[in-house]
Design a protein around this motif. Structure first.
Motif, PDB file in Angstrom:
ATOM      1  N   PHE A   1      23.651 -12.001  -5.599  1.00 57.79           N
ATOM      2  CA  PHE A   1      22.840 -13.210  -5.626  1.00 57.79           C
ATOM      3  C   PHE A   1      22.931 -13.826  -7.022  1.00 57.79           C
ATOM      4  N   ILE A   2      23.338 -15.091  -7.084  1.00 57.38           N
ATOM      5  CA  ILE A   2      23.398 -15.809  -8.362  1.00 57.38           C
ATOM      6  C   ILE A   2      22.205 -16.763  -8.407  1.00 57.38           C
ATOM      7  N   VAL A   3      21.255 -16.477  -9.283  1.00 61.19           N
ATOM      8  CA  VAL A   3      20.051 -17.295  -9.402  1.00 61.19           C
ATOM      9  C   VAL A   3      20.366 -18.496 -10.285  1.00 61.19           C
ATOM     10  N   LYS A   4      20.054 -19.714  -9.777  1.00 64.13           N
ATOM     11  CA  LYS A   4      20.454 -20.933 -10.467  1.00 64.13           C
ATOM     12  C   LYS A   4      19.264 -21.863 -10.673  1.00 64.13           C
ATOM     13  N   LEU A   5      19.437 -22.797 -11.617  1.00 60.00           N
ATOM     14  CA  LEU A   5      18.394 -23.768 -11.975  1.00 60.00           C
ATOM     15  C   LEU A   5      19.011 -25.127 -12.230  1.00 60.00           C
ATOM     16  N   ARG A   6      18.328 -26.184 -11.735  1.00 55.88           N
ATOM     17  CA  ARG A   6      18.648 -27.549 -12.151  1.00 55.88           C
ATOM     18  C   ARG A   6      17.342 -28.269 -12.486  1.00 55.88           C
ATOM     19  N   VAL A   7      17.429 -29.223 -13.416  1.00 57.50           N
ATOM     20  CA  VAL A   7      16.239 -29.913 -13.925  1.00 57.50           C
ATOM     21  C   VAL A   7      16.493 -31.420 -13.925  1.00 57.50           C
ATOM     22  N   ALA A   8      15.504 -32.193 -13.466  1.00 55.93           N
ATOM     23  CA  ALA A   8      15.538 -33.658 -13.539  1.00 55.93           C
ATOM     24  C   ALA A   8      14.515 -34.113 -14.562  1.00 55.93           C
ATOM     25  N   GLU A   9      14.859 -35.135 -15.331  1.00 55.39           N
ATOM     26  CA  GLU A   9      13.952 -35.668 -16.344  1.00 55.39           C
ATOM     27  C   GLU A   9      12.758 -36.348 -15.676  1.00 55.39           C
ATOM     28  N   PRO A  10      11.663 -36.546 -16.404  1.00 53.47           N
ATOM     29  CA  PRO A  10      10.469 -37.171 -15.820  1.00 53.47           C
ATOM     30  C   PRO A  10      10.788 -38.507 -15.141  1.00 53.47           C
ATOM     31  N   GLY A  11      10.352 -38.662 -13.922  1.00 58.80           N
ATOM     32  CA  GLY A  11      10.549 -39.901 -13.185  1.00 58.80           C
ATOM     33  C   GLY A  11      11.918 -40.086 -12.583  1.00 58.80           C
ATOM     34  N   SER A  12      12.814 -39.131 -12.795  1.00 59.76           N
ATOM     35  CA  SER A  12      14.191 -39.283 -12.351  1.00 59.76           C
ATOM     36  C   SER A  12      14.459 -38.445 -11.106  1.00 59.76           C
ATOM     37  N   THR A  13      15.386 -38.922 -10.281  1.00 58.86           N
ATOM     38  CA  THR A  13      15.883 -38.131  -9.160  1.00 58.86           C
ATOM     39  C   THR A  13      17.316 -37.670  -9.401  1.00 58.86           C
ATOM     40  N   THR A  14      17.781 -37.820 -10.641  1.00 58.75           N
ATOM     41  CA  THR A  14      19.105 -37.340 -11.028  1.00 58.75           C
ATOM     42  C   THR A  14      18.944 -36.002 -11.737  1.00 58.75           C
ATOM     43  N   PHE A  15      19.513 -34.968 -11.167  1.00 54.05           N
ATOM     44  CA  PHE A  15      19.373 -33.632 -11.726  1.00 54.05           C
ATOM     45  C   PHE A  15      20.517 -33.329 -12.684  1.00 54.05           C
ATOM     46  N   GLY A  16      20.180 -32.576 -13.723  1.00 58.14           N
ATOM     47  CA  GLY A  16      21.156 -32.186 -14.726  1.00 58.14           C
ATOM     48  C   GLY A  16      22.084 -31.089 -14.221  1.00 58.14           C
ATOM     49  N   PRO A  17      22.864 -30.515 -15.135  1.00 59.23           N
ATOM     50  CA  PRO A  17      23.867 -29.526 -14.727  1.00 59.23           C
ATOM     51  C   PRO A  17      23.225 -28.271 -14.151  1.00 59.23           C
ATOM     52  N   THR A  18      24.002 -27.582 -13.327  1.00 59.81           N
ATOM     53  CA  THR A  18      23.557 -26.311 -12.766  1.00 59.81           C
ATOM     54  C   THR A  18      23.627 -25.235 -13.835  1.00 59.81           C
ATOM     55  N   ARG A  19      22.515 -24.528 -14.033  1.00 54.48           N
ATOM     56  CA  ARG A  19      22.451 -23.440 -14.999  1.00 54.48           C
ATOM     57  C   ARG A  19      22.317 -22.117 -14.255  1.00 54.48           C
ATOM     58  N   ILE A  20      23.026 -21.107 -14.698  1.00 52.41           N
ATOM     59  CA  ILE A  20      22.917 -19.779 -14.102  1.00 52.41           C
ATOM     60  C   ILE A  20      21.845 -19.003 -14.837  1.00 52.41           C
ATOM     61  N   VAL A  21      20.811 -18.614 -14.088  1.00 53.37           N
ATOM     62  CA  VAL A  21      19.745 -17.788 -14.651  1.00 53.37           C
ATOM     63  C   VAL A  21      20.225 -16.353 -14.795  1.00 53.37           C
ATOM     64  N   ASP A  22      20.810 -15.823 -13.724  1.00 54.89           N
ATOM     65  CA  ASP A  22      21.313 -14.447 -13.768  1.00 54.89           C
ATOM     66  C   ASP A  22      22.220 -14.220 -12.562  1.00 54.89           C
ATOM     67  N   THR A  23      23.210 -13.374 -12.729  1.00 57.86           N
ATOM     68  CA  THR A  23      24.060 -12.928 -11.633  1.00 57.86           C
ATOM     69  C   THR A  23      23.620 -11.520 -11.263  1.00 57.86           C
ATOM     70  N   GLU A  24      22.941 -11.396 -10.125  1.00 59.44           N
ATOM     71  CA  GLU A  24      22.305 -10.132  -9.743  1.00 59.44           C
ATOM     72  C   GLU A  24      23.199  -9.373  -8.763  1.00 59.44           C
ATOM     73  N   ALA A  25      23.921  -8.383  -9.305  1.00 55.01           N
ATOM     74  CA  ALA A  25      24.848  -7.609  -8.482  1.00 55.01           C
ATOM     75  C   ALA A  25      24.134  -6.606  -7.588  1.00 55.01           C
ATOM     76  N   LEU A  26      22.884  -6.266  -7.919  1.00 52.06           N
ATOM     77  CA  LEU A  26      22.120  -5.315  -7.113  1.00 52.06           C
ATOM     78  C   LEU A  26      20.936  -6.010  -6.443  1.00 52.06           C
ATOM     79  N   ALA A  27      21.175  -7.218  -5.950  1.00 51.57           N
ATOM     80  CA  ALA A  27      20.142  -7.928  -5.204  1.00 51.57           C
ATOM     81  C   ALA A  27      19.766  -7.154  -3.951  1.00 51.57           C
ATOM     82  N   ILE A  28      18.530  -7.386  -3.474  1.00 47.98           N
ATOM     83  CA  ILE A  28      18.151  -6.877  -2.155  1.00 47.98           C
ATOM     84  C   ILE A  28      18.894  -7.757  -1.153  1.00 47.98           C
ATOM     85  N   PRO A  29      19.870  -7.239  -0.431  1.00 46.19           N
ATOM     86  CA  PRO A  29      20.768  -8.103   0.337  1.00 46.19           C
ATOM     87  C   PRO A  29      20.184  -8.503   1.678  1.00 46.19           C
ATOM     88  N   PHE A  30      20.696  -9.590   2.250  1.00 42.07           N
ATOM     89  CA  PHE A  30      20.391  -9.903   3.637  1.00 42.07           C
ATOM     90  C   PHE A  30      20.933  -8.777   4.513  1.00 42.07           C
TER      91      PHE A  30
END
Length: 214
Positions: free
Chosen positions: A62-91
């Protein structure tokens, strides 16, 4: 299914008018578990998990990701990787003492610090070991934070205290100093790891370290 996408729309308070769907997850093929926060800084924060291996039938990451939009905007910034979890609880996986449906589910919240910076905290659950790639042993609750909207991240911290821990949720006290994380735990059943309790951990927002448990 062959693909899944995280979408968002911004609506007026009465839900009469909404934007067209906004693709948050971009080209990710397999996504789940979006979480959204409008922070005290007015920015919109969205986290989700990209799952690698589910569609292919291989061990899941599971690769946990984040995107952020500035106040009042619907345009989101770049995708940021929070963490790459190799031992996620899998489906399709299970805790080693329970068989209910479960998977790694990241959550986040945003705290305005005393110096005016906005800090986004992200928490998720993960196994310490994963025999046969589906049995999750001694799951822990992890935490990272970022002061620059995901460009850089703190080291991963484990904030749980033993046994199986899963399904965290997080909230920042807007009128106080602390951040709280709650989750299910089996650590009060040391013999069978079967009984479930809910534990609330209070964090110091400056260090991200636990300062109280109840």
């Amino acid at each position: 299914f062959s693909s899944a996408t995280i979408l968002a729309a911004r609506c007026t308070a009465d839900l009469v008018t909404c934007t067209d769907p906004i693709n948050i997850s971009g080209p990710d093929q397999d996504t789940q578990f979006s979480d959204v926060t409008v922070g005290p800084d007015g920015r919109t924060y969205v986290t989700w998990a990209e799952i690698q291996g589910e569609l292919e039938g291989t061990p899941q990451t599971f690769i946990v990701k984040l995107r952020v939009a500035e106040p009042g905007s619907t345009t989101f910034g770049p995708t940021r990787i929070v963490d790459t979890e190799a031992l996620a609880i899998p489906f399709g996986g299970v805790l080693h003492a329970n068989s209910f449906r479960i998977a790694t589910y990241p959550k986040h919240d945003v705290k305005r610090l005393a110096n005016g910076r906005s800090r986004v905290f992200v928490t998720w659950d993960a196994c310490q070991a994963r025999p046969l790639d589906v049995i999750c042993e001694e799951a822990v609750i992890k935490l990272r934070w970022s002061d620059d909207r995901g460009a850089t991240w703190s080291p991963v911290q484990v904030i749980s205290a033993g046994a199986d821990n899963y399904f965290p949720t997080i909230h920042s006290d807007p009128a106080g100093r602390h951040v709280a994380v709650a989750y299910f735990t089996s650590r009060f059943d040391p013999i069978f790891h079967n009984r479930q309790d809910v534990e609330l951990v209070t964090l110091n927002p400056n260090s991200g370290l636990p300062i109280g448990r109840q």
